[in-house]
Write a protein that holds these residues in place. Structure first.
Motif, PDB file in Angstrom:
ATOM      1  N   LEU A 131       0.827  -1.202   0.000  1.00  0.00           N
ATOM      2  CA  LEU A 131       0.000   0.000   0.000  1.00  0.00           C
ATOM      3  C   LEU A 131       0.865   1.258   0.000  1.00  0.00           C
TER       4      LEU A 131
ATOM      5  N   ALA B 254       1.173   4.300  -2.890  1.00  0.00           N
ATOM      6  CA  ALA B 254       0.967   5.716  -2.596  1.00  0.00           C
ATOM      7  C   ALA B 254       2.173   6.553  -3.010  1.00  0.00           C
TER       8      ALA B 254
ATOM      9  N   VAL C  22      -0.710  12.111   1.746  1.00  0.00           N
ATOM     10  CA  VAL C  22      -1.818  11.299   1.244  1.00  0.00           C
ATOM     11  C   VAL C  22      -3.104  11.799   1.901  1.00  0.00           C
TER      12      VAL C  22
ATOM     13  N   THR D 196      -7.403   5.430   0.649  1.00  0.00           N
ATOM     14  CA  THR D 196      -6.062   4.958   1.025  1.00  0.00           C
ATOM     15  C   THR D 196      -5.864   5.036   2.531  1.00  0.00           C
TER      16      THR D 196
ATOM     17  N   SER E 215      -7.668   2.256   4.195  1.00  0.00           N
ATOM     18  CA  SER E 215      -6.971   0.973   4.039  1.00  0.00           C
ATOM     19  C   SER E 215      -5.804   0.857   5.018  1.00  0.00           C
TER      20      SER E 215
END
Length: 435
Positions: free
Chosen positions: A164, A168, A190, A195, A198
């Motif tokens: 992940l 990103a 971010v 995202t 998550s």
């Protein structure tokens, strides 16, 4: 189970300060007087003025904190520091050379809730010092912000968080700087809710081990209690419920921790003959080299050993280094002194040093302790020859061992280990008041 949150941070406005490398700084406890002077000269808006404000003539007890708070407010008013448009988490990466090989470690800068320890376990292993916690709280109270992140470790055995993070990074805008030892530090903001969600889902089920930052963590807790008394009960989403944290993967923690080597200053410097006579029943002792400059030679058998139980002790009375290895009677004596301690705790050299050698066999527990982060720092400190009783070179602890100690709710002496290549202060700041 740590609950993480996006934070609405403050960041340096690069249009005002220019190069980010000029304004960031190591954590306050890693800044020597010489480094402080260098950082002050580098840029008038360097964050050293916040985290390690220097003493000035005529200062009172609170002058440095008040000066730091004035800088903090002024830089916001002048636009040197700017608000992020929305709450974000930040992908963090540092890259450095280790024996000629490039090493990259990645993590997440975010807020971590700490107000419900019964169901969100944040494990800590190091003792704290009341005076240091109080000093950090006073600065936090005046600035109402986390100025430096703590460091937490979470498990990611299936590499889901790593994947992940990598995704990103590919999509985000890199903000980067390089520190004085050549380590490259980068962040990627971010703000995407999907995202962030998550990341929260992946991190939430795992406990978190505090690898660095016990003092600011306790200061944050004290600040929250103070704010609760001052403003009334805080809402569950209040920023003061969260502490700025760099989350790293436990799986990336090899060589994460480095020893801090203590120098003990007392009224009577100890000779190597005195040392051997007083600890010889518990340790095998061999005088190996002489002189402060021989610290690197004394360190080699410690660094080469893959186990705990060894110490290199410098004796200020005759300036000799003695290699000491604990014997079974020494372990038995330590168990008598600390009957509640686990076998894992007793096996660690740092506990043998503080609880057995210093407090019991030498009985110099009231000596002033000066922690040194590097062998060069040790050489410089004992070379000053100002009341050095003994100094000790201590083998590093593995993260697995620290986790075992923390989960068992045992403690290691304060300031005995530090993180290699710690995150810089000044990449982001976390205000603790609603805005």
């Amino acid at each position: 189970m740590p609950e993480i949150s996006a934070i609405r941070a403050l960041r340096y406005n690069l249009g005002h300060v220019g190069n980010l490398s000029d304004v960031v700084a190591p954590p306050a406890d890693a800044i020597s007087p010489a480094m402080q002077d260098q950082l002050y000269k580098r840029h008038p808006a360097g964050c050293v003025r916040l985290i390690a404000n220097r003493a000035e003539p005529g200062d009172g007890a609170d002058s440095r904190d008040e000066r730091a708070a004035r800088f903090w407010r002024r830089w916001q008013n002048e636009g040197v520091l700017q608000d992020e448009a929305a709450p974000e988490v930040y992908i963090y990466q540092h890259t450095y050379l280790d024996q000629g090989q490039s090493v990259t470690r990645r993590g997440i800068l975010c807020g971590v809730r700490f107000d419900s320890p019964e169901d969100r376990r944040l494990y800590t292993a190091l003792e704290t010092t009341d005076a240091v916690v109080e000093a950090r709280f006073e600065l936090m109270r005046r600035c109402a912000a986390n100025l430096t992140p703590i460091v937490g470790l979470c498990s990611d055995p299936e590499d889901r968080l790593l994947q992940l993070v990598e995704g990103a990074i590919q999509e985000g805008l890199e903000i980067t700087c390089v520190d004085d030892v050549g380590v490259r530090h980068s962040i990627w903001p971010v703000s995407d809710d999907r995202t962030i969600g998550s990341i929260q889902e992946l991190v939430g089920p795992a406990p978190m081990l505090v690898a660095a930052g016990e003092d600011p963590l306790l200061a944050s807790r004290k600040y929250r209690m103070w704010l609760n008394d001052y403003e009334g009960p805080l809402a569950s989403d209040h920023p003061a419920n969260f502490v700025l944290t760099l989350l790293l993967r436990m799986e990336d923690s090899e060589d994460l921790l480095a020893s801090t080597h203590p120098v003990f200053r007392g009224p009577t410097p100890l000779t190597s003959e005195d040392l051997v006579a007083r600890i010889g029943e518990c340790f095998t002792c061999n005088t190996i080299v002489e002189g402060p400059d021989s610290a690197e030679v004394a360190w080699k058998p410690i660094a080469a050993s893959d186990h705990q139980g060894r110490l290199a002790i410098y004796c200020g009375g005759d300036r000799r280094w003695v290699l000491c290895e604990i014997k079974e009677p020494g372990i038995d004596r330590l168990r008598e002194l600390c009957p509640q301690a686990s076998d894992e705790w007793c096996e660690l050299s740092i506990n043998q040093l503080h609880h057995l050698v210093v407090a019991d066999l030498l009985q110099i527990a009231d000596a002033t302790v000066e922690p040194c982060r590097t062998i060069d720092d040790v050489v410089a400190t004992i070379g000053e020859d100002q009341g050095c009783c003994i100094a000790a070179l201590v083998p590093p602890i593995e993260v697995d061992a620290m986790e075992t100690i923390a989960v068992q709710e045992e403690r290691l002496p304060a300031n005995t280990f530090h993180m290699t290549h710690e995150p810089l202060s000044g990449l982001i700041f976390n205000p603790l008041q609603r805005r």
